[in-house]
Design an enzyme around this catalytic site. Structure first.
Site, short mmCIF file in Angstrom:
data_model
loop_
_atom_site.label_atom_id
_atom_site.label_comp_id
_atom_site.label_asym_id
_atom_site.label_seq_id
_atom_site.Cartn_x
_atom_site.Cartn_y
_atom_site.Cartn_z
N ASN A 211 -0.37 -0.15 -7.10
CA ASN A 211 -0.98 -1.39 -7.56
C ASN A 211 -0.82 -2.43 -6.46
O ASN A 211 -0.14 -2.19 -5.45
CB ASN A 211 -0.43 -1.84 -8.91
CG ASN A 211 1.05 -2.22 -8.87
OD1 ASN A 211 1.56 -2.74 -7.88
ND2 ASN A 211 1.76 -1.95 -9.96
N GLU A 214 2.79 -3.39 -5.56
CA GLU A 214 3.56 -2.31 -4.93
C GLU A 214 3.20 -2.14 -3.46
O GLU A 214 4.08 -1.98 -2.61
CB GLU A 214 3.32 -1.01 -5.69
CG GLU A 214 3.95 -0.97 -7.06
CD GLU A 214 3.44 0.16 -7.93
OE1 GLU A 214 4.07 0.43 -8.97
OE2 GLU A 214 2.40 0.77 -7.58
N ASP A 281 -1.92 5.07 -14.83
CA ASP A 281 -1.71 6.49 -15.15
C ASP A 281 -3.03 7.17 -15.49
O ASP A 281 -3.26 8.32 -15.12
CB ASP A 281 -0.74 6.61 -16.34
CG ASP A 281 0.64 6.05 -16.03
OD1 ASP A 281 1.05 6.11 -14.86
OD2 ASP A 281 1.30 5.57 -16.96
#
Length: 333
Positions: A211, A214, A281
């Site tokens: 993301n 991150e 996910d």
């Protein structure tokens, strides 16, 4: 049906039965629902009467769940304890058709769990008041790692894709990482890593999912614009010798950077974005199941996920309906 719609339908068909291995930190997300009874006489805190309890697959287990509900054949590989959380995770994943033989029980540690206490009443809105996390910080024992390695080797000959879901809890050791990446490179098998804290260690992986926060932390600088994200993603792609880096940006959509190509992918219908948790996910699941259409199909799947509250899965029926809806919108223009 136009060429793009045919591509979507071919990809959806190709997902069915595709054999995927998911290794990572398996998490039991536990929700305890309490009804407000009174204020405690022991301390100025609420007394709750437990009204319900729900266990939801989190962490790598949510990737497993998404692959299963999208029609893939998935092997869940990770560590659990010998406790109710492990039983709950196995039951949830097995109910969707996942192979849970790779969930190795370690007597020395609990199943990773995140317990959320939800308080509410007839005249109040329910809300989370505290979260209790439980996990072992101890390194994996060599005997347990050997058991994981043996299981992985037993299923690798059938595998058509590998997902590494690393939340920093120690399941993905350097030895297991090397085993999987080397095998995927040698056999030309698609692979993707989603690593929260240590993505730069996964040299040789096929695709990387991060993301925006991150990847900014991984590269050590602020990424304020799309151009900043694209540059950082390309730097990371080159550093890891990866085929592509996919950066999810919540309600802003996602960016896929491959060699010589940049795909900016907005979320369709921003007015319906309720909750972006777990959408990453879903994105990973779509990418590994349909690598040839990774950018566009993962966008549709993630677009469904963000319209749901909490960690969730996307079914193959929902994805097919979304593809059909996009076809109708295209032909009506």
């Amino acid at each position: 049906m136009n060429a793009l719609q045919q591509e979507y339908h071919d990809a959806l068909s190709g997902m069915q039965g595709r054999d995927i291995l998911v290794i990572g930190d398996m998490v039991a997300d536990i929700y305890l629902d309490g009804r407000i009874s009174r204020i405690s006489r022991e301390a100025p805190v609420l007394v709750l009467e437990q009204a319900g309890e729900k266990v939801v697959a989190g962490g790598a287990a949510n990737v497993v769940n998404n692959i299963a509900t999208l029609g893939g054949k998935v092997h869940a590989v990770g560590l659990v304890g010998r406790d109710e959380s492990a039983d709950g995770l196995r039951a949830i994943l097995a109910a969707n058709g996942a192979d849970v033989r790779g969930l190795i029980a370690d007597d020395s540690r609990p199943t990773i769990s995140k317990t959320r206490i939800i308080a509410g009443g007839r005249a109040t809105v329910s809300q989370q008041i505290v979260r209790i996390d439980r996990e072992s910080k101890a390194p994996m024992a060599p005997a347990v790692e050997a058991e994981l390695r043996a299981y992985i080797k037993s299923v690798l000959p059938t595998v058509e894709g590998v997902v590494i879901s690393d939340y920093g809890s120690g399941t993905v050791t350097e030895g297991l990482q090397s085993l999987l990446i080397d095998y995927c490179q040698a056999k030309g098998i698609p692979s993707i890593v989603d690593s929260r804290y240590a993505v730069r260690r996964f040299h040789g992986i096929g695709y990387v999912k991060q993301n925006d926060a991150e990847i900014a932390a991984a590269m050590g600088r602020n990424l304020d614009t799309t151009e900043d994200i694209v540059r950082a993603a390309e730097e990371l792609r080159q550093e890891l010798a990866a085929k592509g880096v996919l950066v999810t940006r919540g309600e802003l959509g996602m960016v896929l950077v491959e060699h010589g190509a940049v795909h900016e992918i907005p979320v369709s219908d921003k007015s319906e974005v309720f909750d972006v948790s777990g959408a990453g996910d879903t994105c990973v699941a779509a990418v590994i199941l349909a690598p040839a259409t990774a950018a566009r199909l993962s966008n549709i799947a993630s677009g469904i996920a963000v319209r749901k509250l909490g960690t969730s899965t996307v079914s193959v029926r929902e994805l097919a309906e979304a593809i059909e809806k996009s076809r109708e919108e295209y032909t009506s223009k």
